[in-house]
Write an enzyme that holds these catalytic residues in place. Structure first.
Site, PDB file in Angstrom:
ATOM      1  N   CYS A  55       1.074  -1.545  -0.280  1.00  0.00           N
ATOM      2  CA  CYS A  55       0.441  -0.145   0.318  1.00  0.00           C
ATOM      3  C   CYS A  55       1.408   1.503   0.260  1.00  0.00           C
ATOM      4  CB  CYS A  55      -0.590  -0.068   1.232  1.00  0.00           C
ATOM      5  SG  CYS A  55      -1.990   1.624   1.641  1.00  0.00           S
ATOM      6  N   CYS A  58       0.776   3.485   2.767  1.00  0.00           N
ATOM      7  CA  CYS A  58       0.759   2.387   4.108  1.00  0.00           C
ATOM      8  C   CYS A  58       2.056   2.845   4.750  1.00  0.00           C
ATOM      9  CB  CYS A  58       1.097   0.929   3.721  1.00  0.00           C
ATOM     10  SG  CYS A  58      -1.291   0.927   4.373  1.00  0.00           S
ATOM     11  N   CYS A 397      -1.375  15.826  -9.366  1.00  0.00           N
ATOM     12  CA  CYS A 397      -2.343  14.875  -8.777  1.00  0.00           C
ATOM     13  C   CYS A 397      -1.272  13.357  -9.931  1.00  0.00           C
ATOM     14  CB  CYS A 397      -3.854  14.674  -8.849  1.00  0.00           C
ATOM     15  SG  CYS A 397      -4.840  13.082  -8.205  1.00  0.00           S
ATOM     16  N   CYS A 400      -4.575  12.934 -11.565  1.00  0.00           N
ATOM     17  CA  CYS A 400      -5.332  13.257 -12.647  1.00  0.00           C
ATOM     18  C   CYS A 400      -4.241  13.235 -14.000  1.00  0.00           C
ATOM     19  CB  CYS A 400      -5.246  15.001 -12.179  1.00  0.00           C
ATOM     20  SG  CYS A 400      -5.672  14.738 -10.311  1.00  0.00           S
TER      21      CYS A 400
END
Length: 444
Positions: A55, A58, A397, A400
Protein backbone atom coordinates in the site's frame (compact mmCIF):
# COMPACT_ATOMS: atom_id res chain seq x y z
CA UNK A 1 -10.33 5.41 41.74
CA UNK A 2 -10.63 2.02 40.14
CA UNK A 3 -9.15 1.62 36.69
CA UNK A 4 -6.10 3.86 37.10
CA UNK A 5 -3.72 1.41 38.79
CA UNK A 6 -1.02 0.20 36.35
CA UNK A 7 -1.25 -3.48 35.63
CA UNK A 8 1.69 -5.77 36.45
CA UNK A 9 2.78 -8.46 34.03
CA UNK A 10 5.70 -10.92 33.69
CA UNK A 11 8.89 -9.28 32.51
CA UNK A 12 9.82 -12.22 30.27
CA UNK A 13 6.56 -12.05 28.32
CA UNK A 14 6.82 -8.28 28.10
CA UNK A 15 10.16 -8.57 26.37
CA UNK A 16 8.98 -11.23 23.99
CA UNK A 17 6.07 -9.09 22.81
CA UNK A 18 7.42 -5.54 22.92
CA UNK A 19 11.19 -5.66 22.49
CA UNK A 20 11.43 -4.30 18.97
CA UNK A 21 14.78 -2.55 19.24
CA UNK A 22 16.80 -5.75 19.13
CA UNK A 23 15.83 -6.52 15.55
CA UNK A 24 16.14 -2.91 14.40
CA UNK A 25 12.46 -2.37 13.73
CA UNK A 26 12.20 0.76 15.85
CA UNK A 27 9.54 1.81 18.33
CA UNK A 28 6.40 0.60 16.53
CA UNK A 29 5.33 -2.75 17.98
CA UNK A 30 4.60 -5.39 15.33
CA UNK A 31 1.65 -7.59 16.34
CA UNK A 32 0.29 -10.82 14.90
CA UNK A 33 -2.88 -12.89 15.16
CA UNK A 34 -1.26 -14.97 17.90
CA UNK A 35 -0.28 -12.14 20.27
CA UNK A 36 -2.63 -9.24 19.45
CA UNK A 37 -5.25 -9.95 22.11
CA UNK A 38 -2.71 -10.34 24.92
CA UNK A 39 -0.63 -7.32 23.87
CA UNK A 40 -3.64 -5.01 23.52
CA UNK A 41 -4.98 -6.01 26.94
CA UNK A 42 -1.71 -4.97 28.57
CA UNK A 43 -1.86 -1.42 27.20
CA UNK A 44 -4.03 1.28 28.71
CA UNK A 45 -3.98 3.13 25.37
CA UNK A 46 -2.69 1.81 22.05
CA UNK A 47 -2.90 3.11 18.49
CA UNK A 48 -2.84 0.32 15.90
CA UNK A 49 -2.09 0.72 12.20
CA UNK A 50 -3.60 -2.04 10.06
CA UNK A 51 -1.66 -2.05 6.78
CA UNK A 52 -0.58 -3.91 3.67
CA UNK A 53 3.09 -3.94 2.59
CA UNK A 54 2.19 -2.99 -1.00
CA UNK A 55 0.00 0.00 0.00
CA UNK A 56 1.46 3.34 -1.13
CA UNK A 57 -0.37 5.38 1.50
CA UNK A 58 0.90 2.97 4.19
CA UNK A 59 4.48 3.49 3.00
CA UNK A 60 3.99 7.25 3.10
CA UNK A 61 2.61 7.10 6.66
CA UNK A 62 5.33 4.76 7.98
CA UNK A 63 8.09 7.31 8.82
CA UNK A 64 5.68 9.67 10.59
CA UNK A 65 4.16 6.75 12.48
CA UNK A 66 7.63 5.60 13.57
CA UNK A 67 8.63 9.12 14.67
CA UNK A 68 5.40 9.49 16.64
CA UNK A 69 5.98 6.09 18.31
CA UNK A 70 9.41 7.20 19.48
CA UNK A 71 8.08 10.47 20.92
CA UNK A 72 5.11 8.76 22.60
CA UNK A 73 7.18 5.99 24.15
CA UNK A 74 6.07 5.48 27.74
CA UNK A 75 2.86 7.44 27.13
CA UNK A 76 0.98 5.64 24.34
CA UNK A 77 1.99 2.48 22.49
CA UNK A 78 1.90 2.52 18.70
CA UNK A 79 1.57 -0.85 16.96
CA UNK A 80 1.07 -2.22 13.47
CA UNK A 81 -0.54 -5.33 11.96
CA UNK A 82 0.25 -6.66 8.49
CA UNK A 83 -3.20 -7.64 7.24
CA UNK A 84 -1.85 -9.73 4.38
CA UNK A 85 -0.30 -12.11 6.94
CA UNK A 86 -2.78 -11.69 9.84
CA UNK A 87 -6.21 -11.98 8.30
CA UNK A 88 -7.97 -13.18 11.46
CA UNK A 89 -7.37 -10.08 13.57
CA UNK A 90 -7.92 -7.70 10.64
CA UNK A 91 -11.19 -9.42 9.80
CA UNK A 92 -12.34 -9.26 13.43
CA UNK A 93 -11.99 -5.47 13.46
CA UNK A 94 -13.57 -4.93 10.05
CA UNK A 95 -10.48 -3.66 8.25
CA UNK A 96 -11.38 -3.13 4.60
CA UNK A 97 -8.90 -0.46 3.47
CA UNK A 98 -5.32 0.52 4.16
CA UNK A 99 -4.05 2.05 6.26
CA UNK A 100 -6.78 1.76 8.91
CA UNK A 101 -5.95 3.26 12.31
CA UNK A 102 -7.84 2.31 15.48
CA UNK A 103 -7.47 3.25 19.14
CA UNK A 104 -7.63 0.49 21.77
CA UNK A 105 -8.13 0.89 25.52
CA UNK A 106 -7.17 -2.01 27.79
CA UNK A 107 -7.69 -4.51 24.98
CA UNK A 108 -11.02 -3.13 23.74
CA UNK A 109 -11.51 -1.16 20.56
CA UNK A 110 -12.26 2.41 21.67
CA UNK A 111 -12.68 4.35 18.44
CA UNK A 112 -11.39 4.88 14.94
CA UNK A 113 -8.46 7.28 14.75
CA UNK A 114 -9.62 10.41 12.94
CA UNK A 115 -6.73 12.73 13.72
CA UNK A 116 -3.86 14.09 11.61
CA UNK A 117 -1.40 11.67 10.04
CA UNK A 118 1.76 13.70 10.49
CA UNK A 119 4.13 12.84 13.33
CA UNK A 120 3.27 16.06 15.22
CA UNK A 121 -0.45 15.52 14.65
CA UNK A 122 -0.38 11.91 15.85
CA UNK A 123 1.56 12.88 18.98
CA UNK A 124 -0.79 15.75 19.86
CA UNK A 125 -3.91 13.71 19.15
CA UNK A 126 -2.84 10.62 21.07
CA UNK A 127 -1.68 12.56 24.12
CA UNK A 128 -5.32 13.55 24.53
CA UNK A 129 -6.22 9.86 24.68
CA UNK A 130 -3.60 8.96 27.27
CA UNK A 131 -4.68 8.57 30.87
CA UNK A 132 -8.19 8.80 32.31
CA UNK A 133 -11.10 10.47 30.54
CA UNK A 134 -11.41 12.85 33.49
CA UNK A 135 -8.49 13.67 35.79
CA UNK A 136 -9.28 13.21 39.52
CA UNK A 137 -8.30 16.28 41.57
CA UNK A 138 -7.54 16.01 45.30
CA UNK A 139 -5.56 19.13 46.18
CA UNK A 140 -5.55 22.85 45.40
CA UNK A 141 -2.24 22.28 43.63
CA UNK A 142 -3.87 19.65 41.38
CA UNK A 143 -6.66 22.06 40.53
CA UNK A 144 -4.38 25.00 39.75
CA UNK A 145 -2.10 22.83 37.62
CA UNK A 146 -5.09 21.55 35.62
CA UNK A 147 -6.77 24.89 34.88
CA UNK A 148 -3.49 26.72 34.17
CA UNK A 149 -3.49 25.36 30.64
CA UNK A 150 -3.67 26.84 27.15
CA UNK A 151 -7.11 25.29 26.59
CA UNK A 152 -10.33 25.82 28.52
CA UNK A 153 -11.01 23.40 31.36
CA UNK A 154 -14.16 21.52 32.34
CA UNK A 155 -14.17 20.71 36.06
CA UNK A 156 -16.94 18.76 37.75
CA UNK A 157 -17.54 19.12 41.50
CA UNK A 158 -19.58 16.33 43.11
CA UNK A 159 -20.69 15.35 46.59
CA UNK A 160 -19.33 11.79 46.54
CA UNK A 161 -17.61 9.21 44.35
CA UNK A 162 -20.87 7.29 43.93
CA UNK A 163 -22.87 10.35 42.84
CA UNK A 164 -25.15 9.59 39.83
CA UNK A 165 -24.15 12.98 38.40
CA UNK A 166 -20.47 11.96 38.52
CA UNK A 167 -21.32 8.79 36.59
CA UNK A 168 -22.97 10.92 33.89
CA UNK A 169 -20.05 13.34 33.92
CA UNK A 170 -17.53 10.55 33.36
CA UNK A 171 -19.62 9.16 30.49
CA UNK A 172 -19.69 12.60 28.91
CA UNK A 173 -15.93 13.01 29.41
CA UNK A 174 -15.35 9.69 27.65
CA UNK A 175 -17.42 10.84 24.66
CA UNK A 176 -15.88 14.33 24.40
CA UNK A 177 -12.27 13.89 25.54
CA UNK A 178 -11.00 14.33 21.96
CA UNK A 179 -12.22 17.92 22.01
CA UNK A 180 -12.11 19.09 25.63
CA UNK A 181 -10.18 18.63 28.90
CA UNK A 182 -12.05 17.16 31.87
CA UNK A 183 -11.31 16.84 35.58
CA UNK A 184 -13.43 16.18 38.65
CA UNK A 185 -13.33 16.29 42.43
CA UNK A 186 -15.50 15.16 45.32
CA UNK A 187 -13.99 17.78 47.64
CA UNK A 188 -16.68 20.45 47.82
CA UNK A 189 -14.30 22.93 49.48
CA UNK A 190 -11.82 22.46 46.67
CA UNK A 191 -14.53 23.08 44.12
CA UNK A 192 -15.97 26.11 45.89
CA UNK A 193 -13.82 28.59 43.99
CA UNK A 194 -14.04 26.94 40.55
CA UNK A 195 -17.36 25.37 39.65
CA UNK A 196 -17.90 23.52 36.39
CA UNK A 197 -15.95 25.40 33.71
CA UNK A 198 -12.97 27.75 33.69
CA UNK A 199 -11.31 29.71 30.89
CA UNK A 200 -7.52 29.67 30.55
CA UNK A 201 -6.15 32.34 32.93
CA UNK A 202 -4.41 34.16 30.07
CA UNK A 203 -7.81 34.88 28.48
CA UNK A 204 -9.33 36.51 31.57
CA UNK A 205 -11.07 39.73 30.53
CA UNK A 206 -13.36 42.42 31.87
CA UNK A 207 -15.76 41.65 29.02
CA UNK A 208 -16.84 38.26 30.40
CA UNK A 209 -16.67 36.02 33.45
CA UNK A 210 -13.70 33.64 33.53
CA UNK A 211 -15.77 30.97 35.32
CA UNK A 212 -19.21 29.77 34.23
CA UNK A 213 -21.27 27.44 36.43
CA UNK A 214 -23.78 24.87 35.27
CA UNK A 215 -27.32 25.28 36.55
CA UNK A 216 -30.31 22.95 36.41
CA UNK A 217 -30.71 19.18 35.85
CA UNK A 218 -27.53 17.30 34.96
CA UNK A 219 -27.14 14.73 32.18
CA UNK A 220 -24.77 13.95 29.30
CA UNK A 221 -27.00 15.97 26.97
CA UNK A 222 -27.05 18.90 29.40
CA UNK A 223 -23.26 18.72 29.81
CA UNK A 224 -22.73 18.67 26.05
CA UNK A 225 -25.04 21.66 25.59
CA UNK A 226 -23.40 23.56 28.45
CA UNK A 227 -19.91 23.02 27.03
CA UNK A 228 -21.03 23.91 23.50
CA UNK A 229 -22.51 27.22 24.68
CA UNK A 230 -19.76 28.29 27.08
CA UNK A 231 -16.43 26.53 26.58
CA UNK A 232 -14.88 29.06 24.23
CA UNK A 233 -16.24 32.27 25.71
CA UNK A 234 -16.85 35.13 23.29
CA UNK A 235 -13.29 35.37 21.95
CA UNK A 236 -11.16 32.21 22.17
CA UNK A 237 -7.59 31.65 20.97
CA UNK A 238 -7.79 29.91 17.57
CA UNK A 239 -5.02 27.33 17.11
CA UNK A 240 -4.18 24.59 14.62
CA UNK A 241 -5.52 22.09 17.14
CA UNK A 242 -8.96 23.63 17.76
CA UNK A 243 -9.64 25.23 14.37
CA UNK A 244 -11.92 22.45 13.13
CA UNK A 245 -14.04 22.72 16.28
CA UNK A 246 -14.30 26.51 16.17
CA UNK A 247 -15.04 26.62 12.45
CA UNK A 248 -18.24 24.69 12.90
CA UNK A 249 -19.72 28.16 13.49
CA UNK A 250 -19.52 31.45 11.61
CA UNK A 251 -16.15 32.76 12.80
CA UNK A 252 -14.38 36.11 12.81
CA UNK A 253 -10.64 35.90 13.45
CA UNK A 254 -8.09 38.63 14.11
CA UNK A 255 -4.60 37.45 13.13
CA UNK A 256 -1.60 39.22 14.63
CA UNK A 257 1.68 38.53 16.48
CA UNK A 258 -0.12 36.79 19.32
CA UNK A 259 2.25 35.19 21.83
CA UNK A 260 0.87 34.45 25.30
CA UNK A 261 4.13 32.83 26.37
CA UNK A 262 6.46 35.78 25.78
CA UNK A 263 4.08 38.74 25.42
CA UNK A 264 0.75 38.17 27.20
CA UNK A 265 0.12 41.90 27.70
CA UNK A 266 0.63 42.72 24.03
CA UNK A 267 -1.43 39.70 22.99
CA UNK A 268 -4.38 40.84 25.09
CA UNK A 269 -4.06 44.44 23.86
CA UNK A 270 -5.56 43.55 20.47
CA UNK A 271 -7.80 40.81 21.86
CA UNK A 272 -9.49 43.38 24.13
CA UNK A 273 -10.34 45.48 21.07
CA UNK A 274 -11.81 42.44 19.36
CA UNK A 275 -13.66 41.61 22.58
CA UNK A 276 -15.28 45.04 22.53
CA UNK A 277 -16.82 44.23 19.17
CA UNK A 278 -17.65 40.72 20.28
CA UNK A 279 -19.56 41.98 23.31
CA UNK A 280 -21.79 43.99 20.96
CA UNK A 281 -22.34 41.44 18.19
CA UNK A 282 -21.83 37.91 19.58
CA UNK A 283 -25.56 37.50 20.19
CA UNK A 284 -26.10 37.65 16.40
CA UNK A 285 -24.58 34.24 15.71
CA UNK A 286 -20.97 35.22 15.01
CA UNK A 287 -18.14 33.75 17.08
CA UNK A 288 -15.02 35.86 17.55
CA UNK A 289 -11.42 34.65 17.92
CA UNK A 290 -7.77 35.70 17.85
CA UNK A 291 -4.85 33.78 16.35
CA UNK A 292 -1.11 33.88 15.79
CA UNK A 293 -0.58 35.21 12.27
CA UNK A 294 2.52 33.06 11.71
CA UNK A 295 0.61 29.87 12.54
CA UNK A 296 -1.82 30.59 9.69
CA UNK A 297 0.45 32.46 7.26
CA UNK A 298 0.05 29.93 4.45
CA UNK A 299 -3.74 29.88 4.84
CA UNK A 300 -3.99 33.68 4.96
CA UNK A 301 -2.07 34.01 1.72
CA UNK A 302 -3.60 31.05 -0.10
CA UNK A 303 -7.21 31.35 1.07
CA UNK A 304 -7.58 35.11 1.54
CA UNK A 305 -4.84 36.70 -0.55
CA UNK A 306 -3.33 38.29 2.55
CA UNK A 307 0.47 38.15 2.47
CA UNK A 308 2.63 38.81 5.50
CA UNK A 309 3.37 42.43 6.29
CA UNK A 310 6.85 42.64 7.81
CA UNK A 311 7.02 44.99 10.77
CA UNK A 312 3.25 45.55 10.91
CA UNK A 313 1.65 44.87 14.27
CA UNK A 314 -1.89 45.56 13.08
CA UNK A 315 -4.21 42.54 12.91
CA UNK A 316 -5.66 41.01 9.75
CA UNK A 317 -9.38 40.31 10.20
CA UNK A 318 -11.36 37.67 8.33
CA UNK A 319 -14.77 36.03 8.56
CA UNK A 320 -15.37 32.45 7.46
CA UNK A 321 -18.95 31.15 7.60
CA UNK A 322 -20.10 27.56 8.04
CA UNK A 323 -21.17 27.66 4.40
CA UNK A 324 -17.59 28.42 3.36
CA UNK A 325 -18.12 32.10 2.48
CA UNK A 326 -15.07 34.27 3.19
CA UNK A 327 -14.72 37.98 3.90
CA UNK A 328 -11.70 40.15 4.69
CA UNK A 329 -11.48 43.52 6.42
CA UNK A 330 -9.60 45.68 3.93
CA UNK A 331 -9.58 48.79 6.09
CA UNK A 332 -6.64 49.07 8.48
CA UNK A 333 -7.44 47.91 12.02
CA UNK A 334 -7.63 51.09 14.13
CA UNK A 335 -6.73 51.17 17.81
CA UNK A 336 -10.08 52.68 18.75
CA UNK A 337 -11.86 49.67 17.21
CA UNK A 338 -13.97 51.85 14.89
CA UNK A 339 -12.79 50.11 11.71
CA UNK A 340 -13.77 46.73 13.12
CA UNK A 341 -17.14 48.15 14.10
CA UNK A 342 -17.71 49.38 10.53
CA UNK A 343 -16.65 46.01 9.14
CA UNK A 344 -19.16 44.24 11.38
CA UNK A 345 -21.95 46.66 10.49
CA UNK A 346 -21.33 46.02 6.79
CA UNK A 347 -21.20 42.26 7.35
CA UNK A 348 -24.52 42.07 9.15
CA UNK A 349 -26.08 44.48 6.63
CA UNK A 350 -24.84 42.12 3.85
CA UNK A 351 -22.91 44.94 2.19
CA UNK A 352 -19.59 43.06 2.08
CA UNK A 353 -18.34 41.41 -1.08
CA UNK A 354 -17.30 37.79 -0.59
CA UNK A 355 -13.66 36.99 -1.15
CA UNK A 356 -13.27 34.29 -3.80
CA UNK A 357 -9.87 32.84 -4.60
CA UNK A 358 -9.51 32.69 -8.37
CA UNK A 359 -6.83 32.34 -11.00
CA UNK A 360 -6.83 35.02 -13.70
CA UNK A 361 -9.40 34.52 -16.43
CA UNK A 362 -7.60 32.91 -19.43
CA UNK A 363 -7.04 35.30 -22.32
CA UNK A 364 -7.52 32.42 -24.79
CA UNK A 365 -9.80 29.51 -23.99
CA UNK A 366 -10.49 27.79 -27.30
CA UNK A 367 -9.04 24.36 -26.55
CA UNK A 368 -11.05 21.11 -26.50
CA UNK A 369 -11.12 21.30 -22.70
CA UNK A 370 -12.33 24.67 -21.40
CA UNK A 371 -10.33 26.11 -18.50
CA UNK A 372 -12.61 27.26 -15.69
CA UNK A 373 -11.54 29.56 -12.85
CA UNK A 374 -13.61 30.62 -9.86
CA UNK A 375 -14.55 33.93 -11.50
CA UNK A 376 -15.93 32.17 -14.62
CA UNK A 377 -17.49 29.15 -12.92
CA UNK A 378 -21.04 30.51 -12.92
CA UNK A 379 -20.79 31.63 -16.54
CA UNK A 380 -19.40 28.38 -17.95
CA UNK A 381 -20.48 25.54 -15.66
CA UNK A 382 -23.93 26.79 -14.71
CA UNK A 383 -24.88 27.89 -18.23
CA UNK A 384 -28.52 26.70 -18.52
CA UNK A 385 -28.06 26.18 -22.28
CA UNK A 386 -25.15 23.73 -21.94
CA UNK A 387 -24.43 20.25 -20.65
CA UNK A 388 -21.11 20.51 -18.82
CA UNK A 389 -18.69 17.88 -17.58
CA UNK A 390 -16.06 19.41 -15.30
CA UNK A 391 -12.94 17.85 -13.81
CA UNK A 392 -11.63 19.27 -10.52
CA UNK A 393 -7.93 18.48 -10.45
CA UNK A 394 -4.63 19.24 -8.71
CA UNK A 395 -1.48 19.91 -10.78
CA UNK A 396 0.56 17.51 -8.61
CA UNK A 397 -2.02 14.68 -8.64
CA UNK A 398 -0.71 11.57 -10.37
CA UNK A 399 -4.18 10.23 -11.14
CA UNK A 400 -5.11 13.59 -12.69
CA UNK A 401 -2.02 13.52 -14.91
CA UNK A 402 -2.84 9.98 -16.02
CA UNK A 403 -6.39 11.03 -16.93
CA UNK A 404 -5.37 14.17 -18.88
CA UNK A 405 -4.73 12.67 -22.37
CA UNK A 406 -7.96 10.66 -22.24
CA UNK A 407 -9.89 13.69 -21.02
CA UNK A 408 -8.42 15.85 -23.79
CA UNK A 409 -9.34 13.22 -26.36
CA UNK A 410 -12.92 13.22 -25.03
CA UNK A 411 -13.01 17.00 -25.45
CA UNK A 412 -11.77 16.72 -29.04
CA UNK A 413 -14.39 14.11 -29.94
CA UNK A 414 -17.23 16.22 -28.54
CA UNK A 415 -15.95 19.64 -29.61
CA UNK A 416 -18.29 19.75 -32.61
CA UNK A 417 -21.38 19.63 -30.39
CA UNK A 418 -22.20 23.23 -29.35
CA UNK A 419 -24.38 22.05 -26.47
CA UNK A 420 -21.67 20.07 -24.67
CA UNK A 421 -18.73 21.54 -22.76
CA UNK A 422 -15.82 19.54 -21.40
CA UNK A 423 -14.08 21.63 -18.74
CA UNK A 424 -11.51 21.50 -15.95
CA UNK A 425 -10.61 23.62 -12.93
CA UNK A 426 -7.55 23.60 -10.68
CA UNK A 427 -9.16 22.98 -7.29
CA UNK A 428 -5.99 24.05 -5.46
CA UNK A 429 -5.88 27.53 -7.04
CA UNK A 430 -9.61 28.33 -7.12
CA UNK A 431 -12.40 28.25 -4.56
CA UNK A 432 -14.85 25.47 -5.41
CA UNK A 433 -18.45 26.72 -5.13
CA UNK A 434 -20.77 25.34 -2.48
CA UNK A 435 -22.57 22.18 -3.50
CA UNK A 436 -19.57 20.59 -5.19
CA UNK A 437 -17.96 18.06 -2.86
CA UNK A 438 -14.42 17.71 -4.19
CA UNK A 439 -12.49 14.81 -2.68
CA UNK A 440 -9.81 12.35 -3.70
CA UNK A 441 -6.81 14.51 -4.61
CA UNK A 442 -3.75 12.70 -3.30
CA UNK A 443 -0.11 13.74 -3.43
CA UNK A 444 2.05 11.12 -5.09
Amino acid sequence: MAGFVPRAFPCLLLLSVFDTSADGRGDVVELRDADFEYAAAEQETMLVKFYAPWCGHCKKLAPDFETAAKRLKGIVTLAKVDCTANTEICGRYGVSGYPTLKIFKNGEESSAYDGPRSADGIVDHMKKHAGPDSVPLTTEKDLQAFINHSDASVVGVFESSDSPQLVEFLKGASLMRDSFRFAHTTDLQLGHKYDLKSEPPRLASKFEESVVSHQGPFSITALRRFIRDHIYGICPHLTRENKQQLRKRDLLTAYYDLDYLHNPKGSNYWRNRVMKGASQYSSRGLLFSVANRKDFAEELEGEYGLGSVEGSELPFVTIRTRAGHKYTMREEFTRDGKSLERFLEDYFAERLKRYIKSEPVPIKNNGPVKVVVADTFEEIVNDPEKDVLIEFYAPWCGHCKKLEPKYTKLGEELSSDPNIVIAKMDATANDVPQGYDVQGLYRQ
